[in-house]
Design a protein around this motif. Structure first.
Motif, PDB file in Angstrom:
ATOM      1  N   GLY A  23      -6.031  -6.165  -0.375  1.00 36.75           N
ATOM      2  CA  GLY A  23      -6.003  -4.782   0.063  1.00 36.75           C
ATOM      3  C   GLY A  23      -5.585  -4.731   1.738  1.00 36.75           C
ATOM      4  O   GLY A  23      -4.789  -3.880   2.157  1.00 36.75           O
ATOM      5  N   VAL A  24      -6.407  -5.650   2.513  1.00 36.28           N
ATOM      6  CA  VAL A  24      -6.321  -5.718   3.814  1.00 36.28           C
ATOM      7  C   VAL A  24      -5.039  -5.993   4.485  1.00 36.28           C
ATOM      8  O   VAL A  24      -4.264  -5.392   5.123  1.00 36.28           O
ATOM      9  N   ARG A  25      -4.422  -7.078   3.503  1.00 37.09           N
ATOM     10  CA  ARG A  25      -3.047  -7.385   3.994  1.00 37.09           C
ATOM     11  C   ARG A  25      -1.986  -6.398   3.740  1.00 37.09           C
ATOM     12  O   ARG A  25      -1.251  -6.131   4.684  1.00 37.09           O
ATOM     13  N   GLN A  26      -2.376  -5.739   2.876  1.00 42.20           N
ATOM     14  CA  GLN A  26      -1.359  -4.463   2.470  1.00 42.20           C
ATOM     15  C   GLN A  26      -1.315  -3.384   3.204  1.00 42.20           C
ATOM     16  O   GLN A  26      -0.225  -2.938   3.873  1.00 42.20           O
ATOM     17  N   GLN A  27      -2.619  -3.201   3.709  1.00 44.33           N
ATOM     18  CA  GLN A  27      -2.554  -2.126   4.942  1.00 44.33           C
ATOM     19  C   GLN A  27      -1.797  -2.576   6.227  1.00 44.33           C
ATOM     20  O   GLN A  27      -1.272  -1.918   7.007  1.00 44.33           O
ATOM     21  N   LEU A  28      -2.023  -4.061   6.577  1.00 43.41           N
ATOM     22  CA  LEU A  28      -1.640  -4.441   7.716  1.00 43.41           C
ATOM     23  C   LEU A  28      -0.074  -4.611   7.801  1.00 43.41           C
ATOM     24  O   LEU A  28       0.577  -4.490   8.796  1.00 43.41           O
ATOM     25  N   TYR A  29       0.342  -4.685   6.592  1.00 48.45           N
ATOM     26  CA  TYR A  29       1.891  -5.005   6.293  1.00 48.45           C
ATOM     27  C   TYR A  29       2.539  -3.837   6.756  1.00 48.45           C
ATOM     28  O   TYR A  29       3.648  -4.092   7.285  1.00 48.45           O
ATOM     29  N   ALA A  30       2.199  -2.755   6.880  1.00 47.38           N
ATOM     30  CA  ALA A  30       2.812  -1.484   7.355  1.00 47.38           C
ATOM     31  C   ALA A  30       3.132  -1.645   8.572  1.00 47.38           C
ATOM     32  O   ALA A  30       4.168  -0.833   9.149  1.00 47.38           O
ATOM     33  N   MET A  31       2.421  -2.536   9.520  1.00 48.49           N
ATOM     34  CA  MET A  31       2.858  -2.626  10.856  1.00 48.49           C
ATOM     35  C   MET A  31       4.139  -3.868  10.963  1.00 48.49           C
ATOM     36  O   MET A  31       4.370  -3.987  12.070  1.00 48.49           O
TER      37      MET A  31
END
Ligand code: FAD
Length: 278
Positions: A23-31
Motif C-alpha cells: 500500500g505504501v508503495r502504491q501511494q509513493l508511485y503516484a510521484m
C-alpha cells in the motif's frame, strides 16, 4: 524545480508488513519515482525478504534497485546471487560493504565495497547500473575525511555509475563533499539521501549508529517536544522541506528518500515542496 526521485524501503519482516508495504508503495508511485530500492541485511540475513520485495516492485512496473552488501560473503555466493538478480530482471544494484551485527566474525572474501564493485564489473560487465554509498559527514570508521574521499574514489574508479549519500541535515556538508569529489575528478551523480523526521528517538538512535549529525538546534527542538508526535512531525516536515529546497537550489539533480516504509512523511515533504505527480 522538481527533480527525479527514488524511494528506499527495507524488507518487511511479517506478512502483515508486506501487505502494508504494498500500500505504501502504491501511494509513493503516484510521484513516478525513477526507481525504488530495497535494503539488504549484511551477511545475507534478509536475502529472501529483499529479493521478494524487489520482485514485487518489478512486477508493479517500477524499476527496482537491490541493495547488495558483501561483508562476510564469498565470491561464489556473490556470483550466484548476481546470476539470480540478473534472471529476475534487476538492472540496478546499490553495492555496499554493509555492517555485520556485533558478534559476527568478519570473514568473507570482500573487505570493502570497492572490492564488490570491481568484482561485479569483472563478472557481469555492464549488466547492472551500480550505485554506491557516500558520506558527506564522513563514514564513522574512516581514518580521516581525506581517506574516506579516497575510499569513495576507489568505488568510482572500480566502476560505480552514481552515488547516494548517507542522510544529513546540513546542506553545507553535502555541497562541500560534492565540491571535494569534483576536485578529485569524480564526476558521477551524487544524490542526496533524505531522511524524513517522524520520531525523535528513532532518528537519534539511527544517527548515533551511522554517524549522521543532527545539528544541536534540531536535537534540542526535537527533545523539547517530548512525546508530542504532532509537533515533532510538523517541525520535521519544515526542516526536511527546507533542506530539500536548499539542495535543489544548490544543484542537486535528484533526491533519494529513506521512506522507513511509510508514505506520509515523504509525501508530506513533496507536497510542501509543491511537487506534483509526474
Ligand atoms: P565502504 O565504501 O567499503 O567503506 C567502509 C569504510 O571503510 C569507510 O570508513 C571507508 O572510508 C573505509 N575504506 C574503504 N576502502 C578502504 C581502504 N581501501 N582502506 C582503508 N579503509 C577503507 N547497510 C546494509 O547493511 N544494508 C543496506 O541495504 C544498506 N544500504 C545503504 C544505502 C545507502 C545509500 C547508504 C549511505 C548506506 C547503506 N548501508 C546499508 C550502510 C552501509 O552498509 C554502512 O555505512 C557500511 O558501514 C559502509 O558501507 P560502504 O558500502 O559505504 O563501505
Amino acid at each position: 524545480m522538481q527533480v527525479p526521485l527514488s524511494f528506499e524501503f527495507f524488507p518487511p519482516k511479517t506478512p502483515e508488513g508486506a501487505v502494508k508495504l504494498r500500500g505504501v508503495r502504491q501511494q509513493l508511485y503516484a510521484m513516478r519515482p525513477e526507481f525504488c530500492s530495497v535494503t539488504y541485511g549484511a551477511g545475507g540475513s534478509t536475502h529472501e525478504g529483499t529479493f521478494g520485495a524487489v520482485r514485487e516492485i518489478l512486477a508493479e512496473g517500477v524499476d527496482a534497485a537491490c541493495h547488495f552488501s558483501c561483508i562476510g560473503a564469498t565470491r561464489d555466493t556473490v556470483r550466484a546471487q548476481l546470476a539470480e538478480l540478473k534472471a529476475m530482471g534487476v538492472k540496478r544494484l546499490v553495492a555496499l560493504r554493509g555492517d555485520l551485527p556485533s558478534g559476527y566474525g568478519i570473514g568473507g572474501e570482500f573487505l570493502y565495497a570497492s572490492d564488490l564493485v570491481r568484482f561485479i564489473r569483472e563478472e557481469m560487465d555492464r549488466d547492472f547500473h551500480l550505485e554506491v554509498a557516500c558520506y558527506p559527514e564522513v563514514h564513522p570508521q574512516a581514518r580521516s575525511p581525506e581517506a574516506d574521499l579516497q575510499a569513495f574514489a576507489a568505488k568510482v574508479n572500480a566502476g560505480a555509475d552514481s552515488a547516494i549519500t548517507q542522510y544529513f541535515f546540513s546542506p553545507e556538508a553535502y555541497f562541500r563533499f560534492v565540491d571535494d569529489a569534483r576536485k578529485a575528478g569524480l564526476d558521477l551523480p551524487i544524490v542526496p539521501g533524505i531522511m524524513p523526521i517522524t520520531s525523535s528517538m528513532q532518528l537519534m538512535r539511527f544517527s548515533d549508529a551511522c554517524g549522521a549529525e543532527i545539528p544541536r538546534w534540531i536535537r534540542l527542538r526535537l527533545t523539547s517536544f517530548g512525546d508530542d508526535t504532532a509537533s515533532i512531525r510538523a517541525f520535521g516536515l519544515d526542516v526536511v522541506t527546507a533542506l530539500c529546497e536548499r539542495l535543489v537550489a544548490g544543484g542537486a539533480r535528484a533526491l533519494h528518500f529513506y521512506t522507513m516504509n511509510q508514505a506520509a512523511a515523504t509525501l508530506g515533504v513533496l507536497q510542501q515542496l509543491g511537487w506534483q505527480a509526474r
